[in-house]
Design an enzyme around this catalytic site. Structure first.
Site, mmCIF file in Angstrom:
data_model
loop_
_atom_site.group_PDB
_atom_site.id
_atom_site.type_symbol
_atom_site.label_atom_id
_atom_site.label_comp_id
_atom_site.label_asym_id
_atom_site.label_seq_id
_atom_site.Cartn_x
_atom_site.Cartn_y
_atom_site.Cartn_z
ATOM 1 N N SER A 120 0.828 -1.211 0.000
ATOM 2 C CA SER A 120 0.000 0.000 0.000
ATOM 3 C C SER A 120 0.853 1.248 0.000
ATOM 4 O O SER A 120 0.396 2.302 -0.406
ATOM 5 C CB SER A 120 -0.841 0.086 1.279
ATOM 6 O OG SER A 120 -1.608 -1.025 1.465
ATOM 7 N N HIS A 141 -2.360 -3.527 -6.529
ATOM 8 C CA HIS A 141 -2.849 -3.124 -5.207
ATOM 9 C C HIS A 141 -4.346 -3.385 -5.098
ATOM 10 O O HIS A 141 -5.164 -2.646 -5.649
ATOM 11 C CB HIS A 141 -2.528 -1.636 -4.979
ATOM 12 C CG HIS A 141 -2.845 -1.157 -3.602
ATOM 13 N ND1 HIS A 141 -3.303 0.105 -3.328
ATOM 14 C CD2 HIS A 141 -2.779 -1.773 -2.402
ATOM 15 C CE1 HIS A 141 -3.499 0.242 -2.025
ATOM 16 N NE2 HIS A 141 -3.190 -0.894 -1.442
ATOM 17 N N GLU A 153 -5.422 -1.276 -8.213
ATOM 18 C CA GLU A 153 -4.529 -0.279 -8.809
ATOM 19 C C GLU A 153 -3.363 -1.032 -9.440
ATOM 20 O O GLU A 153 -2.679 -1.806 -8.761
ATOM 21 C CB GLU A 153 -4.024 0.689 -7.734
ATOM 22 C CG GLU A 153 -5.135 1.594 -7.205
ATOM 23 C CD GLU A 153 -4.690 2.506 -6.051
ATOM 24 O OE1 GLU A 153 -5.314 3.556 -5.859
ATOM 25 O OE2 GLU A 153 -3.729 2.154 -5.339
ATOM 26 N N ASN A 191 -5.068 6.101 -1.777
ATOM 27 C CA ASN A 191 -4.508 6.534 -0.496
ATOM 28 C C ASN A 191 -3.983 7.966 -0.542
ATOM 29 O O ASN A 191 -3.703 8.556 0.496
ATOM 30 C CB ASN A 191 -3.421 5.566 -0.015
ATOM 31 C CG ASN A 191 -4.043 4.351 0.654
ATOM 32 O OD1 ASN A 191 -5.201 4.386 1.084
ATOM 33 N ND2 ASN A 191 -3.297 3.264 0.725
HETATM 34 P P1 NAI Z 1 -1.328 -9.814 7.357
HETATM 35 O O1 NAI Z 1 -0.482 -9.492 8.520
HETATM 36 O O2 NAI Z 1 -2.779 -10.098 7.550
HETATM 37 O O3 NAI Z 1 -0.702 -11.093 6.609
HETATM 38 C C1 NAI Z 1 0.641 -11.193 6.258
HETATM 39 C C2 NAI Z 1 0.998 -12.667 6.115
HETATM 40 O O4 NAI Z 1 2.308 -12.757 5.535
HETATM 41 C C3 NAI Z 1 1.072 -13.425 7.453
HETATM 42 O O5 NAI Z 1 0.266 -14.587 7.378
HETATM 43 C C4 NAI Z 1 2.561 -13.808 7.598
HETATM 44 O O6 NAI Z 1 2.760 -15.073 8.199
HETATM 45 C C5 NAI Z 1 3.001 -13.829 6.148
HETATM 46 N N1 NAI Z 1 4.436 -13.599 5.939
HETATM 47 C C6 NAI Z 1 5.214 -12.653 6.502
HETATM 48 N N2 NAI Z 1 6.473 -12.733 6.006
HETATM 49 C C7 NAI Z 1 6.476 -13.731 5.092
HETATM 50 C C8 NAI Z 1 7.439 -14.267 4.211
HETATM 51 N N3 NAI Z 1 8.687 -13.800 4.194
HETATM 52 N N4 NAI Z 1 7.089 -15.283 3.391
HETATM 53 C C9 NAI Z 1 5.838 -15.777 3.411
HETATM 54 N N5 NAI Z 1 4.857 -15.309 4.209
HETATM 55 C C10 NAI Z 1 5.177 -14.288 5.035
HETATM 56 O O7 NAI Z 1 -1.106 -8.631 6.310
HETATM 57 P P2 NAI Z 1 -2.143 -7.984 5.276
HETATM 58 O O8 NAI Z 1 -3.015 -7.005 5.972
HETATM 59 O O9 NAI Z 1 -2.774 -9.068 4.474
HETATM 60 O O10 NAI Z 1 -1.161 -7.116 4.347
HETATM 61 C C11 NAI Z 1 -0.307 -7.735 3.418
HETATM 62 C C12 NAI Z 1 0.181 -6.684 2.416
HETATM 63 O O11 NAI Z 1 -0.948 -6.108 1.746
HETATM 64 C C13 NAI Z 1 0.956 -5.518 3.027
HETATM 65 O O12 NAI Z 1 1.957 -5.130 2.104
HETATM 66 C C14 NAI Z 1 -0.125 -4.441 3.167
HETATM 67 O O13 NAI Z 1 0.432 -3.141 3.133
HETATM 68 C C15 NAI Z 1 -0.943 -4.703 1.912
HETATM 69 N N6 NAI Z 1 -2.330 -4.240 1.969
HETATM 70 C C16 NAI Z 1 -3.086 -4.423 3.093
HETATM 71 C C17 NAI Z 1 -4.421 -4.014 3.104
HETATM 72 C C18 NAI Z 1 -5.281 -4.238 4.299
HETATM 73 O O14 NAI Z 1 -6.372 -3.630 4.379
HETATM 74 N N7 NAI Z 1 -4.902 -5.080 5.253
HETATM 75 C C19 NAI Z 1 -5.041 -3.346 1.932
HETATM 76 C C20 NAI Z 1 -4.167 -3.311 0.766
HETATM 77 C C21 NAI Z 1 -2.866 -3.703 0.817
#
Ligand code: NAI
Length: 389
Positions: A120, A141, A153, A191
């Site tokens: 993001s 995105h 996006e 954003n």
């Molecule tokens: P989250 O914390 O819910 O999930 C992240 C997952 O990645 C976890 O299950 C973790 O175990 C895993 N992980 C971490 N390091 C790893 C690695 N090296 N290899 C494999 N798995 C790994 O995070 P979320 O909220 O899903 O966000 C993920 C990405 O999406 C971030 O870059 C965030 O900025 C982006 N994003 C998030 C949004 C949201 O509303 N939560 C909206 C749009 C984008």
């Protein structure tokens, strides 16, 4: 791109599981990969629950739901992804951790596979710079919840090969999405353009013009927004929302338009994060009583108008700086954050000159650069020309 292409999703958290569902629904074999096996189990249990609900509600047949789930397999090593033509990364928002993942991916993927990031806030170009073959890298995105919100996006890096952006736009359309092409600039489209929804609302509160309930009432009842800014900040989490504002502000070299607020910082410092902590701008949880808004239409129109013109100004400026086309900016705000109308179409409905006059009045009143009118908005108003012409 073909349905036969295998799609990898790395990170089985909030976003990754939703993206895996979207890719599978579009007919791809999907490998959902996470280092944490428990996260994978939770993701599959979650996706199974969603499919069961879809069957119950008659939105899918049992066979369709089973087939969607059967197309998703899980893995906890990078090798599992070796056959993928596209891998979408949705892991923790940390450029060093993401960089290490991309190096690992490049060692197992074929040379023509595409690597995409769902980041993001990080620069797609800076992430691409760490790759051996940065020309295969792009931002995709998605918005939360990914299966429900139509916007994606598509953000090419400076180094992306020619045509990759168009291929991803076409693929996202095949996946049933409404993609928007965005230049790799801080906050991309949504954003960036959405900042005044929060920032100007907090300013109005800080100035003592109205309380949170009245501001939320004005935006929902009079403006038609699905949620008011304060209710939405409490849902997102004040910590997350503040961090996004601060990162956009820093990335714009401290442009006054994006300046974070003391009031929200205080909430974060107090641990008043919103629904997840039981208290934010509002009290939440059992026994919480929502405050009554002051249903004063004149005040409510002043509030709506001030926030709306700031949003319109931001949308016009994004077009001015070539972040995206007017069509894509409007599509993004409707498809990513459910705005009731595209901001630029809204500007034309209320009159471009009225928007310019309102911004000039705010600037004269406060003497702050924050209220400077976008050159494009001013030009279109004086020419009497549409953003879409
Ligand atoms: P989250 O914390 O819910 O999930 C992240 C997952 O990645 C976890 O299950 C973790 O175990 C895993 N992980 C971490 N390091 C790893 C690695 N090296 N290899 C494999 N798995 C790994 O995070 P979320 O909220 O899903 O966000 C993920 C990405 O999406 C971030 O870059 C965030 O900025 C982006 N994003 C998030 C949004 C949201 O509303 N939560 C909206 C749009 C984008």
């Amino acid at each position: 791109m073909l349905k036969e292409m295998m799609v990898g999703v790395v990170g089985a958290g909030t976003m990754g599981r939703g993206i895996a569902q979207v890719a599978s629904a579009a007919g791809h074999q999907v490998i959902l990969m996470d280092l944490d096996r428990e996260a994978l189990e939770q993701a599959m249990a979650f996706l199974t629950k969603i499919q069961d609900r879809a069957v119950e509600k008659g939105r899918a047949s049992r066979d369709e739901a089973d087939a969607l789930l059967a197309r998703i397999s899980t893995g906890s090593s990078l090798e599992a992804l070796s056959g993928c033509g596209l891998v979408i990364e949705a892991i923790v928002e940390d450029s060093a951790v993401k960089g290490a993942l991309f190096s690992g991916l490049e060692s197992v993927l074929s040379s023509d596979a595409t690597i995409a990031s769902n980041t993001s806030s990080l620069s797609i170009t800076a992430l691409a710079a760490g790759l051996k073959h940065p020309d295969r890298f792009i931002g995709l995105h998605f918005f939360n919840p990914a299966p429900l919100l139509p916007l994606v996006e598509v953000v090419p890096a400076l180094q992306s090969r020619e045509g990759l952006g168009d291929e991803m736009l076409a693929l996202m359309r095949q996946w049933g999405k409404q993609p928007a092409l965005a230049q790799d600039t801080p906050g991309f489209i949504v954003n960036r353009v959405a900042r005044p929804f929060y920032g100007e609302a907090i300013r109005i509160l800080e100035e003592g013009v109205a309380d949170v309930a009245t501001i939320d009432w004005a935006m929902t009842e009079l403006g038609g927004f699905r949620m008011g800014p304060f209710a939405l900040m409490d849902l997102i989490g004040n910590d997350i929302n503040y961090a996004v504002t601060e990162s956009v502000w820093t990335a714009f070299h401290y442009d006054a338009r994006y300046k974070p607020s003391f009031a929200q910082k205080r909430n974060v410092d107090a641990g008043w994060l919103g629904r997840k902590s039981g208290r934010g701008w509002y009290a939440h949880g059992e026994g919480a009583v929502l405050p009554e808004p002051r249903r004063d239409k004149d005040l409510g129109q002043d509030i709506l108008w001030r926030i709306l013109v700031m949003l319109i100004n931001e949308a016009a400026d994004a077009v001015f700086w070539g972040v995206a086309s007017a069509e894509d900016v409007d599509r993004a705000m409707k498809g990513g954050v459910n705005y009731p109308k595209g901001l630029l179409a809204w500007a034309e409905d209320v009159g471009l000159s009225n928007c310019v006059d309102a911004l000039d009045a705010l600037r004269a009143k406060y003497g702050e650069d924050r209220y400077r009118c976008s050159p494009l908005l001013r030009a279109r108003a004086s020419e009497g020309r549409s953003f879409f012409a």
